[in-house]
Motif scaffolding. Sequence first.
Motif, mmCIF file in Angstrom:
data_model
loop_
_atom_site.group_PDB
_atom_site.id
_atom_site.type_symbol
_atom_site.label_atom_id
_atom_site.label_comp_id
_atom_site.label_asym_id
_atom_site.label_seq_id
_atom_site.Cartn_x
_atom_site.Cartn_y
_atom_site.Cartn_z
ATOM 1 N N CYS A 218 -33.941 -48.093 -6.428
ATOM 2 C CA CYS A 218 -32.942 -47.934 -7.448
ATOM 3 C C CYS A 218 -32.025 -46.850 -7.151
ATOM 4 C CB CYS A 218 -33.723 -47.330 -8.707
ATOM 5 S SG CYS A 218 -34.885 -48.267 -9.202
ATOM 6 N N ILE A 219 -30.892 -46.669 -7.459
ATOM 7 C CA ILE A 219 -29.663 -45.934 -6.979
ATOM 8 C C ILE A 219 -30.259 -44.578 -7.479
ATOM 9 C CG2 ILE A 219 -27.206 -45.300 -7.082
ATOM 10 C CD1 ILE A 219 -26.714 -48.374 -7.014
ATOM 11 N N GLU A 220 -30.608 -44.478 -8.804
ATOM 12 C CA GLU A 220 -31.080 -43.335 -9.374
ATOM 13 C C GLU A 220 -32.719 -43.549 -9.722
ATOM 14 O OE1 GLU A 220 -29.086 -40.498 -11.728
ATOM 15 O OE2 GLU A 220 -26.992 -41.525 -11.342
ATOM 16 N N PRO A 221 -33.319 -43.434 -8.538
ATOM 17 C CA PRO A 221 -35.012 -43.730 -8.945
ATOM 18 C C PRO A 221 -35.651 -42.788 -10.001
ATOM 19 C CG PRO A 221 -34.634 -43.152 -6.712
ATOM 20 C CD PRO A 221 -33.162 -42.846 -7.350
ATOM 21 N N ALA A 222 -36.278 -43.700 -10.837
ATOM 22 C CA ALA A 222 -37.369 -42.929 -11.731
ATOM 23 C C ALA A 222 -38.184 -42.185 -11.011
ATOM 24 C CB ALA A 222 -37.632 -43.645 -12.803
ATOM 25 N N CYS A 223 -39.004 -42.819 -10.009
ATOM 26 C CA CYS A 223 -39.994 -42.265 -9.133
ATOM 27 C C CYS A 223 -39.574 -40.899 -8.598
ATOM 28 C CB CYS A 223 -40.558 -43.182 -8.302
ATOM 29 S SG CYS A 223 -39.311 -43.676 -6.850
ATOM 30 N N ALA A 224 -38.542 -40.848 -8.058
ATOM 31 C CA ALA A 224 -38.090 -39.536 -7.394
ATOM 32 C C ALA A 224 -37.751 -38.563 -8.516
ATOM 33 C CB ALA A 224 -36.913 -39.853 -6.525
ATOM 34 N N SER A 225 -37.161 -38.975 -9.376
ATOM 35 C CA SER A 225 -36.846 -37.894 -10.435
ATOM 36 C C SER A 225 -38.196 -37.443 -11.158
ATOM 37 C CB SER A 225 -35.938 -38.324 -11.326
ATOM 38 O OG SER A 225 -36.821 -38.850 -12.680
ATOM 39 N N VAL A 226 -39.277 -38.068 -11.147
ATOM 40 C CA VAL A 226 -40.447 -37.530 -11.873
ATOM 41 C C VAL A 226 -41.245 -36.864 -10.962
ATOM 42 C CG1 VAL A 226 -40.418 -39.399 -13.763
ATOM 43 C CG2 VAL A 226 -41.700 -39.542 -11.655
ATOM 44 N N CYS A 227 -41.129 -36.997 -9.783
ATOM 45 C CA CYS A 227 -42.088 -36.406 -8.929
ATOM 46 C C CYS A 227 -42.288 -34.901 -8.819
ATOM 47 C CB CYS A 227 -41.846 -36.892 -7.437
ATOM 48 S SG CYS A 227 -43.068 -36.242 -6.116
ATOM 49 N N PRO A 228 -43.317 -34.331 -9.262
ATOM 50 C CA PRO A 228 -43.060 -32.647 -9.379
ATOM 51 C C PRO A 228 -42.780 -31.933 -8.256
ATOM 52 C CG PRO A 228 -45.400 -33.645 -9.469
ATOM 53 C CD PRO A 228 -44.604 -34.791 -9.417
ATOM 54 N N VAL A 229 -43.135 -32.825 -6.943
ATOM 55 C CA VAL A 229 -43.127 -31.783 -5.564
ATOM 56 C C VAL A 229 -41.992 -32.247 -4.857
ATOM 57 C CG1 VAL A 229 -45.323 -30.923 -5.657
ATOM 58 C CG2 VAL A 229 -44.923 -33.169 -4.811
ATOM 59 N N GLY A 230 -41.092 -33.353 -5.375
ATOM 60 C CA GLY A 230 -40.174 -33.890 -4.679
ATOM 61 C C GLY A 230 -40.689 -34.717 -3.257
ATOM 62 N N ALA A 231 -41.882 -35.313 -3.308
ATOM 63 C CA ALA A 231 -42.396 -36.317 -2.413
ATOM 64 C C ALA A 231 -41.770 -37.501 -2.259
ATOM 65 C CB ALA A 231 -43.875 -36.619 -2.605
ATOM 66 N N LEU A 232 -41.002 -38.062 -3.138
ATOM 67 C CA LEU A 232 -40.399 -39.373 -3.143
ATOM 68 C C LEU A 232 -38.868 -38.940 -3.151
ATOM 69 C CD1 LEU A 232 -42.506 -41.057 -5.805
ATOM 70 C CD2 LEU A 232 -41.790 -42.136 -3.680
ATOM 71 N N LYS A 233 -37.936 -39.305 -2.245
ATOM 72 C CA LYS A 233 -36.694 -38.940 -2.301
ATOM 73 C C LYS A 233 -35.669 -40.398 -2.084
ATOM 74 C CE LYS A 233 -35.382 -36.413 1.284
ATOM 75 N NZ LYS A 233 -35.957 -35.563 2.040
ATOM 76 N N LYS A 234 -34.598 -40.218 -2.657
ATOM 77 C CA LYS A 234 -33.671 -41.434 -2.227
ATOM 78 C C LYS A 234 -32.513 -40.929 -1.024
ATOM 79 C CE LYS A 234 -30.901 -44.943 -3.237
ATOM 80 N NZ LYS A 234 -31.452 -46.366 -3.405
ATOM 81 N N LEU A 235 -32.810 -41.710 -0.258
ATOM 82 C CA LEU A 235 -31.576 -41.440 1.025
ATOM 83 C C LEU A 235 -30.527 -41.830 0.769
ATOM 84 C CD1 LEU A 235 -34.172 -42.105 4.250
ATOM 85 C CD2 LEU A 235 -33.861 -39.907 2.926
ATOM 86 N N GLU A 236 -29.292 -41.170 1.409
ATOM 87 C CA GLU A 236 -27.954 -41.624 1.112
ATOM 88 C C GLU A 236 -28.134 -43.098 1.656
ATOM 89 O OE1 GLU A 236 -24.720 -39.499 2.897
ATOM 90 O OE2 GLU A 236 -25.769 -37.343 2.013
ATOM 91 N N GLU A 237 -28.620 -43.395 2.809
ATOM 92 C CA GLU A 237 -28.357 -44.618 3.118
ATOM 93 C C GLU A 237 -29.113 -45.969 2.355
ATOM 94 O OE1 GLU A 237 -29.578 -42.151 4.959
ATOM 95 O OE2 GLU A 237 -27.986 -41.615 6.235
ATOM 96 N N GLY A 238 -29.613 -45.433 1.197
ATOM 97 C CA GLY A 238 -30.524 -46.396 0.214
ATOM 98 C C GLY A 238 -31.916 -46.478 0.104
ATOM 99 N N PRO A 239 -32.664 -46.163 1.334
ATOM 100 C CA PRO A 239 -33.966 -46.199 1.009
ATOM 101 C C PRO A 239 -34.457 -45.115 0.093
ATOM 102 C CG PRO A 239 -33.735 -46.421 3.342
ATOM 103 C CD PRO A 239 -32.181 -46.284 2.653
ATOM 104 N N VAL A 240 -35.599 -45.470 -0.811
ATOM 105 C CA VAL A 240 -36.438 -44.534 -1.449
ATOM 106 C C VAL A 240 -37.650 -44.149 -0.704
ATOM 107 C CG1 VAL A 240 -37.511 -43.798 -3.435
ATOM 108 C CG2 VAL A 240 -35.439 -45.021 -3.538
ATOM 109 N N VAL A 241 -37.761 -42.956 -0.025
ATOM 110 C CA VAL A 241 -38.975 -42.767 1.043
ATOM 111 C C VAL A 241 -39.893 -41.923 0.154
ATOM 112 C CG1 VAL A 241 -37.539 -43.102 3.005
ATOM 113 C CG2 VAL A 241 -37.600 -41.033 2.235
ATOM 114 N N TYR A 242 -41.111 -41.480 0.951
ATOM 115 C CA TYR A 242 -42.262 -41.008 0.471
ATOM 116 C C TYR A 242 -42.786 -40.076 1.475
ATOM 117 C CZ TYR A 242 -47.198 -40.478 -0.898
ATOM 118 O OH TYR A 242 -48.354 -40.032 -1.307
ATOM 119 N N ASP A 243 -43.041 -38.678 1.199
ATOM 120 C CA ASP A 243 -43.411 -37.716 2.056
ATOM 121 C C ASP A 243 -44.957 -37.777 1.841
ATOM 122 O OD1 ASP A 243 -44.348 -35.600 3.748
ATOM 123 O OD2 ASP A 243 -42.342 -34.315 3.184
#
Lengths: 402, 269
Positions: B60-85
């Motif tokens: 998603c362009i504005e992913p729900a998963c990244a917004s709800v993650c309390p520690v910011g482990a999920l992130k939307k990269l500028e290039e498109g991918p939603v990645v996980y730390d």
Amino acid sequence: MNRKWIPKITFWRLVFAAIMVMGLYVTYIRLFKGLGASTALSDKVPWGLWVGFDVLCGVGLAAGGFTITLIVHVFNIKKYKPILPSTVLSAFLGYLLVNAGLILDIGRPYRIWHPLIMWNPHSVMFEVAWCVMMYTTVLSLEFSPIIFERLKWKKPIKIVKTITIPLVIMGFILSTLHQSSLGTVFLIVPGRLHPLWYTPILPLMFFISAIATGFSMVIFESYLSRRAFNKRLELDILASIGRVVLVILAVYFVLKTKDLYNRGALKLLLDGSHESKMFMLEMGFGVVAPLALLSVRRIRESQGGLFVASVMVVMGFVMNRLNVSITGMMRSSGANYFPSWMEIGATMFLVAAGFALFAAAVKYLRVFPEEKPAAEPAETLELLVPQRRTPHNAGMAAPVGE
Amino acid sequence: MQKGMLIDTTMCIGCLSCEEACREKNNLPEDCDQTDLSECKFTKVFQRGDYYVRKMCMHCIEPACASVCPVGALKKLEEGPVVYDENKCIGCRYCMQACPFQVPTYEWSKALPRVRKCWFCYDRVLAGGMPACAEACPTGATTFGERGALLLEARKRIADTPGQYQAHIFGEHEVGGTSMLFLAAVPFEQIGFKSNLIQKPLPLLTWSVLSKIPDFVLVGGTLLGGVAWIINRRMVLEDERINEAQKRAQEGTDDSSSLKRFLDRFKKN
């Protein structure tokens, strides 16, 4: 000599011991074998009983703490002072339950501190994590004078007393945020949570129902404490709390109905689905029935009537939280969920531990006011100014000082 | 620029090359649930009627998963991918609950589990390459490129052969837009897509509440502080008045009348 230290074996103590042993076993399986070995959770149903009951309900059942402290310390209504220590204690225990539940539930409990340094202010869960940490601290400070008193530590009592008002205000704000944010958590699942429960005003509904439940828990605990420890609290205090519960429930009922109407969801009530039945049960048992009971004066002003009504409110609240977090999510998840015996066992373990801690605190600390042998003759001045603040108010027995 | 993928369900033949390429690229195990997305499957091809439909993370362009993650482990990269730390993740599983497509999965059988999902082969994408699945697709059903260019391509296909396509690009507006775009010959809900998705980004729903917290804390704290101050001040004054009254009452018993005190003054003189 030793006999004195061996507790007498009774039926309830055996039950308690069995629950403790089971709880320790479940904790071991959960921590060392993982969530798959201990729960019925799946990719489709990632949250179950531990989130729905231990966390959502633990927080709500502790809601008496912030309202009663605010009433006594900020609004200075001293009438409620006798119930302050037990209320703060149960709020504190409620939050311990939440913390323990979170440790069991999150996949990597040893990272529970991560939100302290890894921030994401866009996340409701981030807010929840901070509220849990900070309000647990506030509650332990609010309760600490009773422990210091027992230890005869004069200085710490003094320090806590000087920061009481800021502490109480902070507790109120944190609780308001926390109670409502648990509703906000579900705002992000509009397509998934059943429309009977999904509403843009979920945070408000969570807040109001938590306040009603917090007060009901005060009545519930007072009644049980009277039965179990032979401590009595004045009925007039509980009856006036009953009136407050009545008003809040009425507000909740009106808001809920109007909200269903606004969203055109009233017709869903009668579609005969599983969700509609659960909703009716929750509202009928937890809101409408206690509303009816409490509006009768004779019931509202009797111990038994208050107790029954408060138990119904508390159970309705538990049903509501479970419905929002589990029942309402089930259809869209495409899977089924019923808690495993270990999930239920761990929950029983935590609740039983909470009861035991409460009993221990009542036994060793001054949680309930000392019973006075006889009322002192009232001075004429006190009669003239009945609402005045008594300068030497019961010494240091207050959970948070003046 | 945001990368994306265009998945044309009318061209998919169900050969499962994408699944296989994904498994190899990500070293996925094979000993768990294969019937849906899982820790063993980051992408899965389903047969829905006459068509094959791929399922994977929509990025998603504005992913729900990244917004709800309390520690910011999920992130939307500028290039498109939603990645996980995985080193940040505490395992609250809010991402799984919040995802409108139910994509993130969990390693339930492990004592120290991770969230697992398609990460858009971000190592390759950042290096200028394309994801394993797009590279493996023999028919061109999955194509990789700039999201903007893919949208144009999708519209062109719809315009060129209107009989063959629904005039709807799934992912263009759903939940505020996704990096994965789908074309279909039949209405999307017939081939397993959700039709009740809102058109704006999901994180707005929670942010509209969260953004008010600082104001609430400041105003609420000040207001309650003021109330506490006023009420306590009143109590103190009342106490003083009572003390004074008591003192006067006590004095009064041994030396009652003010007239006497008045007269005493004259005695001194």
